[in-house]
Scaffold this motif. Structure first.
Motif, short mmCIF file in Angstrom:
data_model
loop_
_atom_site.label_atom_id
_atom_site.label_comp_id
_atom_site.label_asym_id
_atom_site.label_seq_id
_atom_site.Cartn_x
_atom_site.Cartn_y
_atom_site.Cartn_z
N ARG A 130 0.87 -1.17 0.00
CA ARG A 130 0.00 0.00 0.00
C ARG A 130 0.90 1.22 0.00
O ARG A 130 2.08 1.15 0.34
CB ARG A 130 -0.97 -0.01 1.16
CG ARG A 130 -0.38 0.20 2.52
CD ARG A 130 -1.50 0.26 3.59
NE ARG A 130 -0.92 0.35 4.91
CZ ARG A 130 -0.66 -0.69 5.68
NH1 ARG A 130 -0.94 -1.90 5.26
NH2 ARG A 130 -0.11 -0.52 6.87
N GLY A 131 0.35 2.33 -0.41
CA GLY A 131 1.12 3.56 -0.54
C GLY A 131 1.10 4.02 -1.98
O GLY A 131 0.31 3.54 -2.80
N ASP A 156 4.88 6.81 1.78
CA ASP A 156 4.12 6.07 2.78
C ASP A 156 3.81 4.66 2.29
O ASP A 156 2.69 4.15 2.44
CB ASP A 156 2.83 6.82 3.15
CG ASP A 156 2.21 6.30 4.43
OD1 ASP A 156 2.96 5.79 5.29
OD2 ASP A 156 0.98 6.38 4.57
N HIS A 158 4.06 0.61 2.22
CA HIS A 158 4.17 -0.49 3.17
C HIS A 158 4.19 -1.82 2.43
O HIS A 158 3.45 -2.00 1.46
CB HIS A 158 2.97 -0.50 4.12
CG HIS A 158 2.93 0.64 5.07
ND1 HIS A 158 3.21 0.49 6.41
CD2 HIS A 158 2.66 1.95 4.88
CE1 HIS A 158 3.10 1.66 7.00
NE2 HIS A 158 2.76 2.56 6.10
N TYR A 160 3.37 -5.56 3.61
CA TYR A 160 2.75 -6.15 4.79
C TYR A 160 2.25 -7.56 4.51
O TYR A 160 2.11 -7.97 3.36
CB TYR A 160 1.60 -5.27 5.28
CG TYR A 160 0.45 -5.18 4.32
CD1 TYR A 160 -0.63 -6.05 4.42
CD2 TYR A 160 0.43 -4.23 3.30
CE1 TYR A 160 -1.69 -5.99 3.54
CE2 TYR A 160 -0.63 -4.16 2.41
CZ TYR A 160 -1.68 -5.04 2.53
OH TYR A 160 -2.72 -4.98 1.66
N ASP A 167 4.19 -5.62 9.15
CA ASP A 167 3.90 -4.43 8.36
C ASP A 167 5.17 -3.59 8.33
O ASP A 167 5.54 -2.98 9.33
CB ASP A 167 2.74 -3.65 8.98
CG ASP A 167 2.27 -2.51 8.10
OD1 ASP A 167 3.03 -2.06 7.21
OD2 ASP A 167 1.14 -2.05 8.30
N PHE A 168 5.85 -3.61 7.20
CA PHE A 168 7.11 -2.89 7.06
C PHE A 168 6.89 -1.58 6.30
O PHE A 168 6.37 -1.59 5.18
CB PHE A 168 8.14 -3.72 6.29
CG PHE A 168 8.50 -5.01 6.96
CD1 PHE A 168 9.33 -5.01 8.08
CD2 PHE A 168 8.02 -6.22 6.49
CE1 PHE A 168 9.66 -6.20 8.71
CE2 PHE A 168 8.35 -7.41 7.10
CZ PHE A 168 9.17 -7.40 8.22
N LEU A 169 7.27 -0.47 6.92
CA LEU A 169 7.25 0.82 6.23
C LEU A 169 8.50 0.86 5.36
O LEU A 169 9.62 0.66 5.84
CB LEU A 169 7.27 1.97 7.24
CG LEU A 169 7.35 3.37 6.65
CD1 LEU A 169 6.11 3.67 5.81
CD2 LEU A 169 7.49 4.40 7.77
#
Length: 181
Positions: A130-131, A156, A158, A160, A167-169
């Motif tokens: 996501r992002g 932003d 992620h 995941y 959940d890795f940023l």
């Protein structure tokens, strides 16, 4: 000119063999024009939009594209494409191909390109993204020596997995490519 409207992709998926299970309603226009003067051959233009596109039962969203193809004298071929997602312009592609030596030059520009639609290909592995992604990439050369250059900025973003509870940023420093490195 060919115009299509209210094409039910789920019904089309049922009658065309080997087509993955698609969903959504498609519409589009396609135009083919014979070129004269310094251009040779046929040019083509088209636009397609799909409302509520899904792939193998996984919702993607509203997707649209506009495409232009123009042949030129001397064996040059130009193509441009514009991509939209949920009614927002998110990317463009511009390319030139040369018949004589097989060389090409292509540029991709991403503007707030959503990563979530990629999940339809990752879900079976238990992962997702996501992002947003923005940036510019250039691919040039020929089939024997392609060169990729440019940058991709993740905003932003992620990586995941609900299955594994992680959940890795992702790092927001630009991913930089120079001569395919």
């Amino acid at each position: 000119t060919l115009s299509l409207s209210s094409i039910d992709l789920s019904a089309l998926s049922e009658v065309l063999p080997y087509l993955p299970q698609l969903g959504g309603m498609a519409e589009g226009d396609f135009h083919v024009i014979e070129q004269h003067g310094d251009s040779i051959g046929l040019s083509a233009m088209g636009s397609v939009s799909v409302r509520d596109l899904s792939y193998e039962g996984h919702h993607i969203g509203n997707v649209g594209t506009e495409v232009v193809y123009l042949p030129k004298s001397g064996g040059e071929h130009y193509a441009d494409a514009f991509i939209s997602f949920d009614d927002q312009d998110v990317g463009s592609i511009s390319a030139v191909y040369h018949d004589q030596d097989g060389s090409y030059q292509g540029d991709v520009a991403l503007t707030d390109f959503p990563l979530a639609p990629i999940n339809v290909f990752l879900e079976e592995a238990g992962f997702g993204l996501r992002g947003l992604a923005s940036g510019n990439l250039s691919l040039a050369g020929d089939s024997q020596r392609p060169r990729l250059s440019g940058t991709i900025d993740l905003n932003d973003a992620h990586f995941y997995s609900p299955v594994y509870g992680v959940d890795f940023l992702m790092d927001e420093r630009p991913l930089t490519f120079a001569d395919s490195r």
